[in-house]
Design a protein around this motif. Structure first.
Motif, PDB file in Angstrom:
ATOM      1  N   SER A  48       0.850  -1.189   0.000  1.00  0.00           N
ATOM      2  CA  SER A  48       0.000   0.000   0.000  1.00  0.00           C
ATOM      3  C   SER A  48       0.885   1.237   0.000  1.00  0.00           C
ATOM      4  O   SER A  48       2.091   1.157   0.272  1.00  0.00           O
ATOM      5  CB  SER A  48      -0.893   0.016   1.238  1.00  0.00           C
ATOM      6  N   ASP A  49       0.314   2.386  -0.294  1.00  0.00           N
ATOM      7  CA  ASP A  49       1.087   3.627  -0.263  1.00  0.00           C
ATOM      8  C   ASP A  49       1.685   3.855   1.114  1.00  0.00           C
ATOM      9  O   ASP A  49       2.822   4.330   1.247  1.00  0.00           O
ATOM     10  CB  ASP A  49       0.207   4.812  -0.645  1.00  0.00           C
ATOM     11  N   GLU A  50       0.922   3.503   2.149  1.00  0.00           N
ATOM     12  CA  GLU A  50       1.405   3.703   3.525  1.00  0.00           C
ATOM     13  C   GLU A  50       2.597   2.811   3.833  1.00  0.00           C
ATOM     14  O   GLU A  50       3.484   3.199   4.616  1.00  0.00           O
ATOM     15  CB  GLU A  50       0.270   3.424   4.521  1.00  0.00           C
ATOM     16  N   ASP A  51       2.653   1.644   3.213  1.00  0.00           N
ATOM     17  CA  ASP A  51       3.762   0.715   3.466  1.00  0.00           C
ATOM     18  C   ASP A  51       5.107   1.305   3.050  1.00  0.00           C
ATOM     19  O   ASP A  51       6.138   0.986   3.643  1.00  0.00           O
ATOM     20  CB  ASP A  51       3.542  -0.597   2.705  1.00  0.00           C
ATOM     21  N   LEU A 105      13.902   3.327   4.624  1.00  0.00           N
ATOM     22  CA  LEU A 105      12.477   3.045   4.579  1.00  0.00           C
ATOM     23  C   LEU A 105      12.209   2.031   3.470  1.00  0.00           C
ATOM     24  O   LEU A 105      13.088   1.738   2.659  1.00  0.00           O
ATOM     25  CB  LEU A 105      11.694   4.327   4.293  1.00  0.00           C
ATOM     26  N   VAL A 106      11.002   1.516   3.442  1.00  0.00           N
ATOM     27  CA  VAL A 106      10.637   0.579   2.374  1.00  0.00           C
ATOM     28  C   VAL A 106      10.831   1.230   1.009  1.00  0.00           C
ATOM     29  O   VAL A 106      11.317   0.586   0.069  1.00  0.00           O
ATOM     30  CB  VAL A 106       9.180   0.101   2.555  1.00  0.00           C
ATOM     31  N   ARG A 107      10.492   2.514   0.877  1.00  0.00           N
ATOM     32  CA  ARG A 107      10.653   3.177  -0.423  1.00  0.00           C
ATOM     33  C   ARG A 107      12.122   3.211  -0.849  1.00  0.00           C
ATOM     34  O   ARG A 107      12.436   3.098  -2.035  1.00  0.00           O
ATOM     35  CB  ARG A 107      10.088   4.598  -0.389  1.00  0.00           C
ATOM     36  N   ASP A 108      13.038   3.362   0.117  1.00  0.00           N
ATOM     37  CA  ASP A 108      14.464   3.372  -0.207  1.00  0.00           C
ATOM     38  C   ASP A 108      14.904   1.998  -0.695  1.00  0.00           C
ATOM     39  O   ASP A 108      15.686   1.881  -1.649  1.00  0.00           O
ATOM     40  CB  ASP A 108      15.292   3.774   1.018  1.00  0.00           C
ATOM     41  N   LEU A 109      14.397   0.970  -0.033  1.00  0.00           N
ATOM     42  CA  LEU A 109      14.740  -0.396  -0.429  1.00  0.00           C
ATOM     43  C   LEU A 109      14.231  -0.694  -1.836  1.00  0.00           C
ATOM     44  O   LEU A 109      14.948  -1.288  -2.650  1.00  0.00           O
ATOM     45  CB  LEU A 109      14.163  -1.395   0.571  1.00  0.00           C
ATOM     46  N   VAL A 110      13.000  -0.280  -2.143  1.00  0.00           N
ATOM     47  CA  VAL A 110      12.453  -0.527  -3.480  1.00  0.00           C
ATOM     48  C   VAL A 110      13.272   0.216  -4.521  1.00  0.00           C
ATOM     49  O   VAL A 110      13.545  -0.314  -5.606  1.00  0.00           O
ATOM     50  CB  VAL A 110      10.966  -0.109  -3.542  1.00  0.00           C
ATOM     51  N   CYS A 111      13.717   1.418  -4.200  1.00  0.00           N
ATOM     52  CA  CYS A 111      14.585   2.158  -5.123  1.00  0.00           C
ATOM     53  C   CYS A 111      15.896   1.407  -5.335  1.00  0.00           C
ATOM     54  O   CYS A 111      16.404   1.333  -6.457  1.00  0.00           O
ATOM     55  CB  CYS A 111      14.846   3.561  -4.574  1.00  0.00           C
TER      56      CYS A 111
END
Length: 218
Positions: free
Chosen positions: A19-22, A33-39
């Motif tokens: 989700s966006d919150e994840d 953060l999760v967003r950094d890992l996905v990047c």
């Protein structure tokens, strides 16, 4: 090479279900953060594409296990590339953009892996591996980062069991010692790479090999 595809597909599917919150949750990578890992996964996918498109006639210098280098200290975030990834991840602003980019580049990396002959020699990081050994090394990368992705997301799908087992086997070979049979594959990977500290009981079971842990892989 099939295990590479299964592990990579499962990791990308887990990202697609976020989700966006994840994306604002912490990951299992300290300071990310999760967003950094996905990047970071986008960068990983680019690396796979670049490596598979860099054939060489030279003799292999590494295999799936010796591909990994062990650092004496954990990453601090001061590495220029690590710092860049955090800034780049923030620049996406909308989580769907990261999902789109990972799906786009990640799908291409998956197709390139399926097309690569296992005996093809490829160059990366000034070393030479066969494509089969290179992709086998990435099973450990995908599995660890899948665990990082879901570290604080208890409802998210776990990595494939066969990827966990293979990654444990590789980590044991890197460490030069086996983990106790009582350790699950997930616990062996988390404790072995310093993603969590062993309990007192686990440390006692590890015995003397505990002094070699954790292993900071790069």
């Amino acid at each position: 090479m099939d295990l590479f595809s299964r592990s990579w597909t499962a990791l990308r599917a887990a990202v697609a279900e976020l989700s966006d919150e994840d994306f604002a949750m912490p990951s299992g990578c300290a300071g990310w953060l999760v967003r950094d890992l996905v990047c970071h996964l986008v960068i990983d996918a680019q690396d796979v594409l670049i490596t598979l498109a860099t054939p060489t006639d030279k003799e292999p210098t590494r295999d799936a296990v010796t591909y990994w280098e062990v650092a004496e200290t954990p990453p601090t975030g001061d590495d220029p590339l690590d710092a860049l990834i955090v800034r780049l991840a923030a620049a996406y602003e909308e989580p769907w953009l990261l999902k789109f980019h990972l799906d786009d580049v990640g799908s291409a990396a998956g197709r390139a892996a399926e097309l690569a002959g296992p005996d093809l020699r490829v160059a990366t990081r000034d070393e030479v591996l066969t494509a089969g050994e290179y992709l086998a090394a990435y099973v450990l990368e995908w599995t660890l980062h899948h665990l990082d992705l879901i570290a604080h997301l208890p409802d998210a799908a776990e990595p494939p069991a066969e990827g966990l087992a293979r990654s444990r086997e590789m980590l044991e070979r890197i460490a030069g010692t086996a983990f106790p049979a009582s350790f699950s594959d997930t616990d062996a990977l988390l404790v072995g790479t310093g993603r969590r500290a062993p309990t007192d009981a686990e440390r006692a079971e590890l015995g003397e090999p505990a002094a070699k842990l954790p292993l900071f892989l790069g």
